[in-house]
Design a protein around this motif. Structure first.
Motif, mmCIF file in Angstrom:
data_model
loop_
_atom_site.group_PDB
_atom_site.id
_atom_site.type_symbol
_atom_site.label_atom_id
_atom_site.label_comp_id
_atom_site.label_asym_id
_atom_site.label_seq_id
_atom_site.Cartn_x
_atom_site.Cartn_y
_atom_site.Cartn_z
ATOM 1 N N SER A 22 -4.994 -12.166 10.139
ATOM 2 C CA SER A 22 -3.564 -11.902 10.199
ATOM 3 C C SER A 22 -2.970 -11.998 8.799
ATOM 4 N N LYS A 49 -4.227 -1.022 1.158
ATOM 5 C CA LYS A 49 -3.845 -0.072 2.207
ATOM 6 C C LYS A 49 -3.708 1.341 1.635
ATOM 7 N N GLU A 52 -6.802 3.026 1.258
ATOM 8 C CA GLU A 52 -7.425 3.227 2.579
ATOM 9 C C GLU A 52 -8.685 2.389 2.738
ATOM 10 N N VAL A 55 -6.856 -1.430 6.923
ATOM 11 C CA VAL A 55 -5.811 -0.905 7.804
ATOM 12 C C VAL A 55 -5.098 -2.087 8.441
ATOM 13 N N GLU A 56 -3.830 -1.896 8.765
ATOM 14 C CA GLU A 56 -3.042 -2.957 9.382
ATOM 15 C C GLU A 56 -2.573 -2.498 10.757
ATOM 16 N N GLU A 57 -2.921 -3.290 11.755
ATOM 17 C CA GLU A 57 -2.507 -3.016 13.124
ATOM 18 C C GLU A 57 -2.051 -4.324 13.762
ATOM 19 N N GLY A 58 -0.805 -4.334 14.218
ATOM 20 C CA GLY A 58 -0.281 -5.538 14.849
ATOM 21 C C GLY A 58 -0.313 -6.742 13.948
ATOM 22 N N ARG A 59 -0.001 -6.529 12.654
ATOM 23 C CA ARG A 59 0.001 -7.587 11.630
ATOM 24 C C ARG A 59 -1.379 -8.171 11.384
ATOM 25 N N SER A 62 -7.714 -5.345 8.778
ATOM 26 C CA SER A 62 -9.156 -5.185 8.987
ATOM 27 C C SER A 62 -9.674 -4.117 8.043
ATOM 28 N N ASN A 64 -11.357 -0.775 6.747
ATOM 29 C CA ASN A 64 -11.450 0.596 7.234
ATOM 30 C C ASN A 64 -12.933 0.954 7.380
#
Length: 271
Positions: A22, A49, A52, A55-59, A62, A64
């Motif tokens: 997180s 980011k 690339e 990647v950020e998903e839901g704070r 992770s 790529n």
């Protein structure tokens, strides 16, 4: 593939390369523990980011997977192409008695990469089949154990071995040898204190690679290893903070058959 990362970007990347983290957790580790500024942290995350790489998903950050797969393929092919030693290793192999090569570093991580690659190349040249390392404490593997494991895997592929003799004599030194030295490296800890804890000597054949650590850092490492009986998160944090400071270190490379022979005699008692 040409992509560079700052030390902070590289550190964050290593945090998320195996499992998502997180942003809040990383913020706490890097900013609230005063390892970097708030602006520096968010700049590093934004840069990763943009490239690339993460990647950020839901704070959650992770790696790529597409970038990771491309990078793995690139470096796998690069290693396959590396069938000849580096220019530096060939220059070292041609040193005469009395010749010396000297390099100045201000980063422990840069020293780690430089020495590990040179050891690999000299073993690739078949100057000897093993590298001997005499030091007060083996802390490099704790700085980046994944980097050490990768190069040790390559050494194993060419039939190379590494023997590490540690003169620190602390409980932590013994734990490092027991838990953190990857094959084909083997280590032994003796209670005899190092005559000069700021010097780390690497020997392959009659080639000597002498790392002269900043003396203040060497003293601080002695205190840190002596003050901790077990590997803890607190110890790792203190070690990382200590090693992250920019200091002047020197690597000197020369040939000395007498010194190399004396060192091999010491190592024969334990390996």
């Amino acid at each position: 593939m040409k992509m560079t990362f700052s030390s902070l970007e590289n550190s964050i990347l290593m945090e998320v390369i195996h499992t998502p983290r997180s942003v809040a957790e990383l913020y706490q580790k890097y900013v609230e523990r005063s390892r970097c500024s708030r602006a520096g942290f968010y700049k590093a995350v934004a840069s990763l980011k943009k490239k690339e790489v993460v990647v950020e998903e839901g704070r959650l950050l992770s790696v790529n997977k597409i970038w990771l797969a491309d990078s793995y393929d690139f470096f796998r092919k690069l290693v396959r192409q590396k069938t000849t030693p580096s220019y530096l290793a060939q220059e070292v192999s041609r040193l005469n008695k009395g010749d010396r090569l000297s390099y100045t570093f201000h980063s422990i991580a840069e020293i780690d990469i430089f020495v590990l690659n040179l050891l690999y190349d000299l073993l690739l040249l078949k100057i000897d089949t093993k590298a001997l390392i005499l030091e007060a404490h083996e802390f490099f593997v704790l700085l980046n154990d994944s980097r050490t494991r990768r190069i040790m895997g390559e050494l194993a592929n060419i039939g190379g071995r590494v023997h590490v003799l540690i003169e620190g004599g602390t409980a932590l030194d013994k734990e490092v040898v027991r838990r953190f030295l990857p094959k084909p490296a083997e280590g032994h800890v003796v209670d005899t204190k190092s005559a000069s804890s700021s010097n780390i000597l690497h020997v392959i054949g009659d080639v000597c690679i002498e790392l002269k650590l900043n003396k203040q850092l060497a003293v601080s490492l002695n205190h840190l290893f002596a003050a901790n009986e077990k590997m803890t998160d607190g110890f790792r944090t203190d070690l990382e903070n200590l090693l992250s400071k920019k200091r002047k270190h020197e690597v000197v490379i020369y040939r000395d058959s007498s010194k190399a022979s004396r060192l091999r005699g010491r190592f024969k008692k334990y390996f």
